[in-house]
Design a protein around this motif. Sequence first.
Motif, mmCIF file in Angstrom:
data_model
loop_
_atom_site.group_PDB
_atom_site.id
_atom_site.type_symbol
_atom_site.label_atom_id
_atom_site.label_comp_id
_atom_site.label_asym_id
_atom_site.label_seq_id
_atom_site.Cartn_x
_atom_site.Cartn_y
_atom_site.Cartn_z
ATOM 1 N N LEU A 78 0.829 -1.205 0.000
ATOM 2 C CA LEU A 78 0.000 0.000 0.000
ATOM 3 C C LEU A 78 0.863 1.255 0.000
ATOM 4 C CD1 LEU A 78 -2.825 -1.076 2.454
ATOM 5 C CD2 LEU A 78 -3.132 -0.450 0.059
ATOM 6 N N ALA A 79 2.016 1.192 0.654
ATOM 7 C CA ALA A 79 2.896 2.356 0.684
ATOM 8 C C ALA A 79 3.389 2.696 -0.723
ATOM 9 C CB ALA A 79 4.081 2.104 1.613
ATOM 10 N N LEU A 80 3.820 1.693 -1.465
ATOM 11 C CA LEU A 80 4.224 1.925 -2.843
ATOM 12 C C LEU A 80 3.036 2.349 -3.694
ATOM 13 C CD1 LEU A 80 6.822 -0.776 -3.942
ATOM 14 C CD2 LEU A 80 7.047 1.711 -4.082
ATOM 15 N N GLY A 81 1.866 1.779 -3.405
ATOM 16 C CA GLY A 81 0.667 2.166 -4.125
ATOM 17 C C GLY A 81 0.364 3.636 -3.949
ATOM 18 N N ARG A 82 0.562 4.150 -2.737
ATOM 19 C CA ARG A 82 0.325 5.567 -2.483
ATOM 20 C C ARG A 82 1.285 6.427 -3.300
ATOM 21 N NH1 ARG A 82 -0.680 9.707 -3.050
ATOM 22 N NH2 ARG A 82 -0.808 11.511 -1.672
ATOM 23 N N VAL A 83 2.534 6.018 -3.368
ATOM 24 C CA VAL A 83 3.536 6.781 -4.121
ATOM 25 C C VAL A 83 3.224 6.745 -5.619
ATOM 26 C CG1 VAL A 83 5.980 6.874 -4.734
ATOM 27 C CG2 VAL A 83 5.309 6.460 -2.366
ATOM 28 N N VAL A 84 2.883 5.567 -6.136
ATOM 29 C CA VAL A 84 2.571 5.436 -7.555
ATOM 30 C C VAL A 84 1.312 6.221 -7.899
ATOM 31 C CG1 VAL A 84 1.880 3.806 -9.360
ATOM 32 C CG2 VAL A 84 3.753 3.225 -7.810
ATOM 33 N N GLU A 85 0.312 6.173 -7.044
ATOM 34 C CA GLU A 85 -0.927 6.915 -7.310
ATOM 35 C C GLU A 85 -0.662 8.407 -7.335
ATOM 36 O OE1 GLU A 85 -4.193 9.318 -6.924
ATOM 37 O OE2 GLU A 85 -2.997 8.974 -5.102
ATOM 38 N N GLY A 86 0.189 8.913 -6.441
ATOM 39 C CA GLY A 86 0.541 10.322 -6.466
ATOM 40 C C GLY A 86 1.263 10.691 -7.750
ATOM 41 N N HIS A 87 2.124 9.816 -8.211
ATOM 42 C CA HIS A 87 2.839 10.010 -9.482
ATOM 43 C C HIS A 87 1.844 10.116 -10.638
ATOM 44 C CE1 HIS A 87 6.105 9.173 -12.449
ATOM 45 N NE2 HIS A 87 5.179 8.460 -13.060
ATOM 46 N N VAL A 88 0.887 9.204 -10.679
ATOM 47 C CA VAL A 88 -0.126 9.218 -11.748
ATOM 48 C C VAL A 88 -0.998 10.465 -11.643
ATOM 49 C CG1 VAL A 88 -2.160 8.012 -12.643
ATOM 50 C CG2 VAL A 88 -0.135 6.708 -11.975
ATOM 51 N N ASN A 89 -1.322 10.877 -10.428
ATOM 52 C CA ASN A 89 -2.131 12.079 -10.217
ATOM 53 C C ASN A 89 -1.426 13.309 -10.801
ATOM 54 O OD1 ASN A 89 -4.175 13.765 -9.314
ATOM 55 N ND2 ASN A 89 -3.479 13.772 -7.195
ATOM 56 N N ALA A 90 -0.122 13.414 -10.557
ATOM 57 C CA ALA A 90 0.633 14.540 -11.102
ATOM 58 C C ALA A 90 0.595 14.532 -12.629
ATOM 59 C CB ALA A 90 2.073 14.500 -10.603
ATOM 60 N N LEU A 91 0.770 13.371 -13.216
ATOM 61 C CA LEU A 91 0.697 13.267 -14.674
ATOM 62 C C LEU A 91 -0.664 13.719 -15.189
ATOM 63 C CD1 LEU A 91 2.450 9.870 -15.498
ATOM 64 C CD2 LEU A 91 3.199 12.151 -16.175
ATOM 65 N N ARG A 92 -1.713 13.282 -14.508
ATOM 66 C CA ARG A 92 -3.065 13.628 -14.928
ATOM 67 C C ARG A 92 -3.300 15.138 -14.853
ATOM 68 N NH1 ARG A 92 -7.714 12.565 -17.796
ATOM 69 N NH2 ARG A 92 -9.448 13.662 -16.802
ATOM 70 N N LEU A 93 -2.862 15.769 -13.786
ATOM 71 C CA LEU A 93 -3.090 17.200 -13.614
ATOM 72 C C LEU A 93 -2.330 18.018 -14.659
ATOM 73 C CD1 LEU A 93 -3.010 17.382 -9.722
ATOM 74 C CD2 LEU A 93 -4.993 17.816 -11.187
ATOM 75 N N VAL A 94 -1.106 17.627 -14.947
ATOM 76 C CA VAL A 94 -0.337 18.360 -15.951
ATOM 77 C C VAL A 94 -0.920 18.132 -17.341
ATOM 78 C CG1 VAL A 94 1.937 18.679 -17.016
ATOM 79 C CG2 VAL A 94 1.744 18.326 -14.542
ATOM 80 N N SER A 95 -1.382 16.920 -17.612
ATOM 81 C CA SER A 95 -1.980 16.644 -18.930
ATOM 82 C C SER A 95 -3.266 17.432 -19.120
ATOM 83 C CB SER A 95 -2.254 15.147 -19.092
ATOM 84 O OG SER A 95 -3.337 14.731 -18.278
ATOM 85 N N ARG A 96 -4.005 17.631 -18.034
ATOM 86 C CA ARG A 96 -5.301 18.312 -18.145
ATOM 87 C C ARG A 96 -5.167 19.827 -18.144
ATOM 88 N NH1 ARG A 96 -10.361 16.701 -18.260
ATOM 89 N NH2 ARG A 96 -12.039 18.021 -17.454
#
Length: 371
Positions: A78-96
């Motif tokens: 879950l700890a790695l999942g939190r880090v990966v999800e934050g990474h994906v969130n950043a990508l999504r925000l910059v793409s949008r």
Amino acid sequence: MSFPFEALMACRAELEAEASANDAQAVFPTHGLARLRQLGVLSAALPLALGGCWPDAAPEAAAAGLLRLLQLVGQGSLALGRVVEGHVNALRLVSRYGTPAQYAALAADVRAGALLGVWVTDGARPVHMDQTAQGLILHGQKAFASGVGHVTRALVTARTQAGTTGMLLVAVGQGCVIHPSIGGLSGMRGAGTGQCDFEGLCVSPDSLIGQAGDYLRQPEFSAGAWRPMAVALGGIERLTTVLREQLAARGRAQAPAQLARIGHALIAAQTALGWTRKAALVATAQDRYDAGDIVATVNLARIAVERAGLDVIELVQRGLGLSAFIKTNVAERLTRDLATYLRQPAPDETLCEAAAWFMQRDLPPAAAALP
């Protein structure tokens, strides 16, 4: 390209072993992150044309693939999942909200191995920015910053001199003061949650992403919550498996009370899966649904997944008894990690607002199903 899900499934036990080994000292899972980077996890959410796994023209397939990816990472850690999800969130925000040039540059950084984060919770001194002749000067600090010390580029929110809130993509390195741990967290200790002090850091105006207020713009602000749900779903499924395995190892799996607990845990896991899929589908089809329907549906899903997780935690603790509280039992860490991960802000307000929205209208139909 297609994502190697089989390879990710094969390394889940490896991720879990590192998470357990690192828990006591709250050590960040550097080995696990390296394995995920090697498998292409960090670049998977990019558009196909920029080195990702799923084409923009197939948003539902992309959502299904990303859900599966986050679910599998959550099963392992879950700890790695939190880090990966934050990474994906950043990508999504910059793409949008960013420009095509900003997104292309960020995609190149990710392909080169960059780890991204989204840090929005202010510390004792809220982050704000001043416009000067030299550029933008940041002041203040961010708290509860996951992956601090390992994230190389962070999307942060900052107040402007006009009183609005903007987003900046900041290189985390020289000029930033890192506090690698806030201390005291009982769960998710491996996520590297700490503080970052940006006091006096000068950044280029090109670091600004989008317009003032974009970070809180709906439905995107709430719709993205389906991705943390997918990570939590993985933790729920893993805990359910641990319950079954440990009861079977004790020869207690056929006891009627234990069978009932296993059954309820399986129901909870399937409920979490169903709501996560629905949230991902509705959030992905923003051109098809009303913004209010998207926000309220995702918020209901968030509460449903939380409830499923809390139910499974209770079932595991009741089913395994005192052994579920022994530090050497993986169930003990998993229940702490999941309970901490599920603590999202304002759950009561979220539930009531969603229920109020649907008082006079029905939930969006599942016009299509995720693969």
